[in-house]
Design a protein around this motif. Structure first.
Motif, PDB file in Angstrom:
ATOM      1  N   ILE A 209      28.624 -10.177  19.842  1.00  0.00           N
ATOM      2  CA  ILE A 209      27.961  -9.301  18.867  1.00  0.00           C
ATOM      3  C   ILE A 209      28.591  -9.462  17.483  1.00  0.00           C
ATOM      4  O   ILE A 209      27.881  -9.504  16.468  1.00  0.00           O
ATOM      5  N   GLN A 210      29.897  -9.570  17.423  1.00  0.00           N
ATOM      6  CA  GLN A 210      30.567  -9.761  16.137  1.00  0.00           C
ATOM      7  C   GLN A 210      30.153 -11.079  15.485  1.00  0.00           C
ATOM      8  O   GLN A 210      30.000 -11.153  14.257  1.00  0.00           O
ATOM      9  N   GLU A 211      29.949 -12.098  16.284  1.00  0.00           N
ATOM     10  CA  GLU A 211      29.597 -13.406  15.733  1.00  0.00           C
ATOM     11  C   GLU A 211      28.140 -13.485  15.276  1.00  0.00           C
ATOM     12  O   GLU A 211      27.829 -14.097  14.255  1.00  0.00           O
ATOM     13  N   GLY A 212      27.228 -12.855  16.053  1.00  0.00           N
ATOM     14  CA  GLY A 212      25.813 -13.040  15.727  1.00  0.00           C
ATOM     15  C   GLY A 212      24.947 -11.804  15.759  1.00  0.00           C
ATOM     16  O   GLY A 212      23.719 -11.918  15.615  1.00  0.00           O
ATOM     17  N   GLY A 213      25.522 -10.624  15.966  1.00  0.00           N
ATOM     18  CA  GLY A 213      24.723  -9.414  16.029  1.00  0.00           C
ATOM     19  C   GLY A 213      24.079  -9.208  17.389  1.00  0.00           C
ATOM     20  O   GLY A 213      24.216 -10.045  18.297  1.00  0.00           O
ATOM     21  N   MET A 214      23.358  -8.113  17.515  1.00  0.00           N
ATOM     22  CA  MET A 214      22.733  -7.772  18.801  1.00  0.00           C
ATOM     23  C   MET A 214      21.728  -8.836  19.251  1.00  0.00           C
ATOM     24  O   MET A 214      21.611  -9.133  20.436  1.00  0.00           O
ATOM     25  N   ARG A 215      21.008  -9.421  18.307  1.00  0.00           N
ATOM     26  CA  ARG A 215      19.990 -10.412  18.681  1.00  0.00           C
ATOM     27  C   ARG A 215      20.612 -11.641  19.335  1.00  0.00           C
ATOM     28  O   ARG A 215      19.951 -12.353  20.104  1.00  0.00           O
ATOM     29  N   SER A 216      21.879 -11.891  19.041  1.00  0.00           N
ATOM     30  CA  SER A 216      22.531 -13.077  19.608  1.00  0.00           C
ATOM     31  C   SER A 216      22.686 -12.979  21.118  1.00  0.00           C
ATOM     32  O   SER A 216      22.916 -13.994  21.784  1.00  0.00           O
ATOM     33  N   LEU A 217      22.567 -11.758  21.665  1.00  0.00           N
ATOM     34  CA  LEU A 217      22.691 -11.594  23.121  1.00  0.00           C
ATOM     35  C   LEU A 217      21.541 -12.267  23.863  1.00  0.00           C
ATOM     36  O   LEU A 217      21.617 -12.470  25.073  1.00  0.00           O
ATOM     37  N   TRP A 218      20.476 -12.588  23.142  1.00  0.00           N
ATOM     38  CA  TRP A 218      19.307 -13.225  23.783  1.00  0.00           C
ATOM     39  C   TRP A 218      19.226 -14.718  23.472  1.00  0.00           C
ATOM     40  O   TRP A 218      18.212 -15.332  23.731  1.00  0.00           O
ATOM     41  N   ARG A 219      20.298 -15.297  22.941  1.00  0.00           N
ATOM     42  CA  ARG A 219      20.270 -16.732  22.663  1.00  0.00           C
ATOM     43  C   ARG A 219      20.112 -17.521  23.967  1.00  0.00           C
ATOM     44  O   ARG A 219      20.790 -17.255  24.952  1.00  0.00           O
ATOM     45  N   GLY A 220      19.244 -18.507  23.929  1.00  0.00           N
ATOM     46  CA  GLY A 220      18.990 -19.341  25.100  1.00  0.00           C
ATOM     47  C   GLY A 220      17.928 -18.786  26.030  1.00  0.00           C
ATOM     48  O   GLY A 220      17.500 -19.479  26.955  1.00  0.00           O
ATOM     49  N   ASN A 221      17.466 -17.552  25.775  1.00  0.00           N
ATOM     50  CA  ASN A 221      16.484 -16.959  26.691  1.00  0.00           C
ATOM     51  C   ASN A 221      15.121 -17.639  26.577  1.00  0.00           C
ATOM     52  O   ASN A 221      14.400 -17.749  27.569  1.00  0.00           O
ATOM     53  N   GLY A 222      14.785 -18.101  25.367  1.00  0.00           N
ATOM     54  CA  GLY A 222      13.467 -18.722  25.179  1.00  0.00           C
ATOM     55  C   GLY A 222      13.257 -19.906  26.095  1.00  0.00           C
ATOM     56  O   GLY A 222      12.260 -19.990  26.818  1.00  0.00           O
ATOM     57  N   ILE A 223      14.202 -20.832  26.104  1.00  0.00           N
ATOM     58  CA  ILE A 223      14.037 -22.017  26.950  1.00  0.00           C
ATOM     59  C   ILE A 223      14.271 -21.667  28.420  1.00  0.00           C
ATOM     60  O   ILE A 223      13.715 -22.302  29.322  1.00  0.00           O
ATOM     61  N   ASN A 224      15.053 -20.635  28.694  1.00  0.00           N
ATOM     62  CA  ASN A 224      15.252 -20.185  30.073  1.00  0.00           C
ATOM     63  C   ASN A 224      13.940 -19.694  30.675  1.00  0.00           C
ATOM     64  O   ASN A 224      13.665 -19.891  31.860  1.00  0.00           O
ATOM     65  N   VAL A 225      13.115 -19.058  29.841  1.00  0.00           N
ATOM     66  CA  VAL A 225      11.788 -18.609  30.270  1.00  0.00           C
ATOM     67  C   VAL A 225      10.824 -19.790  30.300  1.00  0.00           C
ATOM     68  O   VAL A 225      10.005 -19.926  31.213  1.00  0.00           O
ATOM     69  N   LEU A 226      10.933 -20.661  29.305  1.00  0.00           N
ATOM     70  CA  LEU A 226      10.009 -21.788  29.178  1.00  0.00           C
ATOM     71  C   LEU A 226      10.071 -22.736  30.368  1.00  0.00           C
ATOM     72  O   LEU A 226       9.066 -23.330  30.750  1.00  0.00           O
ATOM     73  N   LYS A 227      11.233 -22.871  30.993  1.00  0.00           N
ATOM     74  CA  LYS A 227      11.370 -23.843  32.081  1.00  0.00           C
ATOM     75  C   LYS A 227      10.898 -23.313  33.434  1.00  0.00           C
ATOM     76  O   LYS A 227      10.851 -24.059  34.412  1.00  0.00           O
ATOM     77  N   ILE A 228      10.523 -22.025  33.504  1.00  0.00           N
ATOM     78  CA  ILE A 228      10.076 -21.458  34.783  1.00  0.00           C
ATOM     79  C   ILE A 228       8.821 -22.165  35.288  1.00  0.00           C
ATOM     80  O   ILE A 228       8.757 -22.612  36.437  1.00  0.00           O
ATOM     81  N   ALA A 229       7.790 -22.256  34.426  1.00  0.00           N
ATOM     82  CA  ALA A 229       6.493 -22.789  34.861  1.00  0.00           C
ATOM     83  C   ALA A 229       6.581 -24.240  35.319  1.00  0.00           C
ATOM     84  O   ALA A 229       6.131 -24.558  36.432  1.00  0.00           O
ATOM     85  N   PRO A 230       7.145 -25.162  34.510  1.00  0.00           N
ATOM     86  CA  PRO A 230       7.194 -26.551  35.002  1.00  0.00           C
ATOM     87  C   PRO A 230       8.036 -26.714  36.255  1.00  0.00           C
ATOM     88  O   PRO A 230       7.669 -27.477  37.152  1.00  0.00           O
TER      89      PRO A 230
END
Length: 467
Positions: A209-230
């Motif tokens: 959180i200190q390095e990137g704020g609250m939004r940084s807790l979701w880093r990497g989630n986009g591709i983690n979701v994207l790889k489910i379907a394939p």
């Protein structure tokens, strides 16, 4: 108007009809009474051809279970039929299944009892009969190590299989997004925690959180979701092809053969989508401003480290499938059977909460067994991006961790991994069930009446965990 004379008269008519149908006066109308009542009333079957076709399928299924062709199905034949599908059940469990259909107390099932029990069920083959005993993989807790889900022939023919895959993908996406902070914390601790810095859960969260704020807790989630379907689609298609190749002329696969087919399908899917796993780790660990996005991350890795970087950690990742899937399946079956033997006296249906609990515990045991390999995989994926980190092979990294941190070093980050299991399972299950309803998903058991003493659960009692 409510409560008017018309309503009272209508209630009286329905009451008389119910009393006429309830021939044994037990306060319930079962399938036999309904069939007999319709015949007496002259209603017959509204679709006689469909009814006859259904009875023919039931008769074929009855004969397939009646292995000695004596006109009766006994306990040993029930056990043999389950065993042919690779599922081991105890004598006590087989007796419960038989008792649920045995009306005359002979401890065997004749054709009349079989037909009456399944008259309103749309059974296609013996695999439908043991549908809920199979440990499938619908629920998602953010890892993809287990074997694919299995679908009946009826689900494949009607197209319900792809709707279930879509429902599972949406459930996985929502579940992973909801537990993304814990997943990022796990990866962060796998890579950065050590004996010297003594990084713990609160320290890891504070640092991110200190390095990137609250939004940084979701880093990497986009591709983690994207790889489910394939991954789900590749795994399903590979599983079907491998099963067909292994089965040959056999009608069904044994449990060992299903395990081999599932493991090979999982390895196939991981081989194809593995670069996305590497990208997910790099994006999860990225510093603020390090990458502009997914494509920029991929380009920088390719430019600086070459194509081979997209398969760093591949070997421990594939090897992790074997202990995870094997222990997951074994523990699930053991817990489920133990519960049935000790606590289920009237039914062979464990119920949704019990099956979910068994799946959660089995998944946790699988994770404990495979976690060291998962940690080594993550470190190998990330080590080129960390300044001063040694560039080691799988065995070299294992030796390095053991020498520097001991056995516990192989389990860095396992606490947040366990913390996400229950919320991930809960979110995934709720979303999956709602998505099935929204997509109009039905299965061979859906829409049937709740028959007293039936050992078959609804399709929603089909839990599973993904590592």
């Amino acid at each position: 108007m409510r409560g008017g004379p018309g309503d009272a008269e209508r209630r009286q008519r329905w009451g008389r009809l119910f009393e006429e149908l309830d021939s044994n006066k037990d306060g319930r109308v079962d399938v036999r009474e309904l069939r007999q009542g319709l015949a007496r009333l002259g209603g017959g079957d509204p679709d006689r051809d469909a009814q006859q076709e259904r009875e023919q399928r039931l008769l074929l299924l009855f004969h397939s279970l009646d292995r000695n062709q004596d006109g009766h199905i006994d306990v040993s034949e029930i056990q043999q039929s389950f065993r042919a599908l690779g599922i081991s059940i105890s004598l006590e469990q087989a007796e419960k299944i038989l008792h649920s259909m045995d009306r005359d107390g002979t401890m065997t099932i004749d054709w009349q009892e079989w037909r009456d029990h399944f008259l309103l069920h749309s059974l296609e083959n013996v695999e439908d009969v043991v549908y809920f005993w199979k440990h499938s993989t619908v629920l998602d807790i953010g890892e993809c190590l287990t074997v694919p889900d299995e679908f009946s022939e009826q689900e494949k023919l009607t197209g319900m299989w792809w709707k279930q895959l879509v429902a599972g993908a949406v459930a996985g996406a929502v579940s992973r997004t909801g537990t993304a902070p814990l997943d990022r914390l796990k990866v962060f601790m796998q890579v950065h925690a050590s004996k010297t810095n003594k990084l713990n859960i609160l320290g890891g969260l504070k640092s991110m959180i200190q390095e990137g704020g609250m939004r940084s807790l979701w880093r990497g989630n986009g591709i983690n979701v994207l790889k489910i379907a394939p991954e789900s689609a590749i795994k399903f298609m590979a599983y079907e092809q491998i099963k067909r190749a292994i089965r040959g002329q056999q009608e069904t696969l044994h449990v060992q053969e299903r395990f081999v087919a599932g493991s090979l399908a999982g390895a196939t899917a991981q081989t194809i989508i593995y670069p996305m796993e590497v990208l997910k780790t790099r994006l999860t660990l990225r510093r603020t401003g390090q990458y502009k996005g997914l494509l920029d991350c991929a380009w920088q890795i390719l430019e600086r480290e070459g194509p081979r970087a997209f398969y760093r950690g591949y070997l421990p990742n594939v090897l992790g499938i074997i202990p995870y899937a094997g222990i997951d399946l074994a523990v699930y079956e053991t817990l489920k059977n133990r519960w049935l033997q000790q606590y289920s006296h009237d039914s062979a249906d464990p119920g949704i909460p019990v099956l979910l609990a068994c799946g959660t515990v089995s998944s946790t045991c699988g994770q404990i067994a495979s976690y060291p390999l998962a940690l080594v995989r993550t470190r190998m994926q990330a080590q080129a991006s960390i300044e001063g980190a040694p560039q080691l092979s799988m065995l070299g990294l294992l030796r390095h961790i053991l020498s520097q941190e001991g056995v516990w070093g192989l389990y860095r980050g396992i606490a947040p991994n366990f913390m996400k299991v229950i919320p991930a399972v809960s979110i995934s299950y709720v979303v999956y069930e709602n998505m099935k309803q929204a997509l109009g998903v039905t299965s061979s058991f859906e829409g049937r009446p709740a028959l007293h003493g039936s050992w078959f659960p609804p399709p929603s009692a089909k839990p599973a965990m993904v590592g």
